[in-house]
Design a protein around this motif. Sequence first.
Motif, PDB file in Angstrom:
ATOM      1  N   PRO A 121       0.662  -1.366   0.016  1.00  0.00           N
ATOM      2  CA  PRO A 121      -0.152   0.124  -0.207  1.00  0.00           C
ATOM      3  C   PRO A 121       0.953   1.332   0.119  1.00  0.00           C
ATOM      4  O   PRO A 121       2.007   1.320   0.455  1.00  0.00           O
ATOM      5  N   PRO A 122       0.382   2.331  -0.574  1.00  0.00           N
ATOM      6  CA  PRO A 122       0.933   3.511  -0.639  1.00  0.00           C
ATOM      7  C   PRO A 122       1.226   3.990   0.982  1.00  0.00           C
ATOM      8  O   PRO A 122       0.444   3.536   1.755  1.00  0.00           O
ATOM      9  N   PHE A 123       2.132   4.832   1.210  1.00  0.00           N
ATOM     10  CA  PHE A 123       2.393   5.225   2.643  1.00  0.00           C
ATOM     11  C   PHE A 123       3.086   6.792   2.623  1.00  0.00           C
ATOM     12  O   PHE A 123       3.676   7.154   1.404  1.00  0.00           O
ATOM     13  N   ASN A 124       2.764   7.497   3.618  1.00  0.00           N
ATOM     14  CA  ASN A 124       3.278   8.730   3.604  1.00  0.00           C
ATOM     15  C   ASN A 124       4.616   8.807   4.678  1.00  0.00           C
ATOM     16  O   ASN A 124       4.613   8.082   5.622  1.00  0.00           O
ATOM     17  N   SER A 125       5.628   9.731   4.459  1.00  0.00           N
ATOM     18  CA  SER A 125       6.520   9.649   5.512  1.00  0.00           C
ATOM     19  C   SER A 125       7.380  11.031   4.941  1.00  0.00           C
ATOM     20  O   SER A 125       6.782  12.036   4.562  1.00  0.00           O
ATOM     21  N   VAL A 126       8.712  11.165   5.423  1.00  0.00           N
ATOM     22  CA  VAL A 126       9.552  12.380   5.119  1.00  0.00           C
ATOM     23  C   VAL A 126      10.847  12.151   4.660  1.00  0.00           C
ATOM     24  O   VAL A 126      11.297  11.061   4.731  1.00  0.00           O
ATOM     25  N   VAL A 127      11.303  13.024   3.820  1.00  0.00           N
ATOM     26  CA  VAL A 127      12.325  13.104   3.159  1.00  0.00           C
ATOM     27  C   VAL A 127      13.647  13.584   4.306  1.00  0.00           C
ATOM     28  O   VAL A 127      13.357  14.575   4.623  1.00  0.00           O
ATOM     29  N   LEU A 128      14.625  12.800   4.698  1.00  0.00           N
ATOM     30  CA  LEU A 128      15.654  13.431   5.687  1.00  0.00           C
ATOM     31  C   LEU A 128      16.722  14.215   4.962  1.00  0.00           C
ATOM     32  O   LEU A 128      17.425  15.063   5.415  1.00  0.00           O
ATOM     33  N   ASP A 129      17.200  13.823   3.627  1.00  0.00           N
ATOM     34  CA  ASP A 129      18.051  14.592   3.154  1.00  0.00           C
ATOM     35  C   ASP A 129      17.937  14.637   1.436  1.00  0.00           C
ATOM     36  O   ASP A 129      17.087  13.721   1.109  1.00  0.00           O
ATOM     37  N   PHE A 130      18.430  15.567   0.808  1.00  0.00           N
ATOM     38  CA  PHE A 130      17.742  15.696  -0.575  1.00  0.00           C
ATOM     39  C   PHE A 130      18.836  16.294  -1.441  1.00  0.00           C
ATOM     40  O   PHE A 130      19.782  17.281  -1.087  1.00  0.00           O
ATOM     41  N   SER A 131      19.191  15.831  -2.881  1.00  0.00           N
ATOM     42  CA  SER A 131      20.042  16.343  -3.796  1.00  0.00           C
ATOM     43  C   SER A 131      19.425  16.196  -5.220  1.00  0.00           C
ATOM     44  O   SER A 131      18.291  15.684  -5.209  1.00  0.00           O
ATOM     45  N   ALA A 132      19.978  16.691  -6.206  1.00  0.00           N
ATOM     46  CA  ALA A 132      19.568  16.733  -7.354  1.00  0.00           C
ATOM     47  C   ALA A 132      19.599  15.237  -7.993  1.00  0.00           C
ATOM     48  O   ALA A 132      19.194  14.853  -8.991  1.00  0.00           O
ATOM     49  N   GLY A 133      20.400  14.488  -7.101  1.00  0.00           N
ATOM     50  CA  GLY A 133      20.681  12.979  -7.657  1.00  0.00           C
ATOM     51  C   GLY A 133      19.632  11.942  -7.016  1.00  0.00           C
ATOM     52  O   GLY A 133      19.528  11.005  -7.470  1.00  0.00           O
ATOM     53  N   GLY A 134      19.134  12.386  -5.627  1.00  0.00           N
ATOM     54  CA  GLY A 134      18.579  11.375  -5.150  1.00  0.00           C
ATOM     55  C   GLY A 134      18.025  12.068  -3.568  1.00  0.00           C
ATOM     56  O   GLY A 134      18.667  13.285  -3.414  1.00  0.00           O
ATOM     57  N   MET A 135      17.634  10.968  -2.981  1.00  0.00           N
ATOM     58  CA  MET A 135      17.265  11.334  -1.574  1.00  0.00           C
ATOM     59  C   MET A 135      17.377  10.353  -0.566  1.00  0.00           C
ATOM     60  O   MET A 135      17.237   9.239  -0.712  1.00  0.00           O
ATOM     61  N   LEU A 136      17.237  10.653   0.863  1.00  0.00           N
ATOM     62  CA  LEU A 136      17.108   9.592   1.918  1.00  0.00           C
ATOM     63  C   LEU A 136      15.787   9.763   2.402  1.00  0.00           C
ATOM     64  O   LEU A 136      15.304  10.689   2.743  1.00  0.00           O
ATOM     65  N   LEU A 137      15.116   8.725   2.278  1.00  0.00           N
ATOM     66  CA  LEU A 137      13.853   8.454   2.901  1.00  0.00           C
ATOM     67  C   LEU A 137      13.653   7.679   4.199  1.00  0.00           C
ATOM     68  O   LEU A 137      14.153   6.557   4.520  1.00  0.00           O
ATOM     69  N   SER A 138      12.790   8.537   4.993  1.00  0.00           N
ATOM     70  CA  SER A 138      12.525   7.598   6.249  1.00  0.00           C
ATOM     71  C   SER A 138      11.624   6.722   6.212  1.00  0.00           C
ATOM     72  O   SER A 138      10.430   6.841   5.506  1.00  0.00           O
ATOM     73  N   LEU A 139      11.486   5.619   6.695  1.00  0.00           N
ATOM     74  CA  LEU A 139      10.614   4.300   6.307  1.00  0.00           C
ATOM     75  C   LEU A 139       9.666   4.056   7.374  1.00  0.00           C
ATOM     76  O   LEU A 139      10.314   3.998   8.687  1.00  0.00           O
TER      77      LEU A 139
END
Length: 224
Positions: A121-139
């Motif tokens: 199922p889809p879920f909501n979370s937050v991005v912990l760090d961000f760049s133009a190449g990718g990101m780190l997602l809290s699960l």
Amino acid sequence: MISVGELLFLEPLFSDKKNKYRCKVYDVKGDHLYIDYPSNEKTNRTEYFFDGTQFKASFVDKEKNVFTFRTELLGRKIENIPVLMIASPKEEEIQKIQRREFVRVETMIDVSVVNSNDSYPPFNSVVLDFSAGGMLLSLPLDHSVKSEDKLDCLVVLPMQSGEKVYLDLPCNVLRILNGHMNGRQRASLQFDQITQKDRQYIIRFCFEQQLLMKKKESLSFNNG
């Protein structure tokens, strides 16, 4: 290398105002580039520059490499639309910015995540760090995300202009990481075939966040 329709970002080299302007290449003729009138990234207003103004210009090619060069405003012309004429760089004057030079910033951006195959199922979370190449997602604690999954991530970028930019970012899961707060895992994501426009929004957001962080550090140092 620079073609008609290319999106350029211009930064005046000798100005107290650290503004950035975007424009498109209308035509390429010999050693001249014809661009539409640049608009301010923050205000979206078209601004006037004197002939001889020097700029640092940057663009992203089809392979998502970022390049930069110096140029100068040479004059104005009326084609089908009013255009500015700037100096076209020689090939050796164009510098490639390595991918590792993309600014990575820590953040807490809300994100909605959908598995491309609907495996969970889809879920909501937050991005912990961000760049133009990718990101780190809290699960979430009870997630089913695995390495090599393909995710569609909807993020909202709060820009300094007050604008909210909605980006739907296709991502590949590179790896799952342990050791986050409250026992939560994290997912390292790489963007997959995002548009040049979306990447430029991310670069702009990260740049603005970096400036905000520097201002906060400066205020903290001065108040200390």
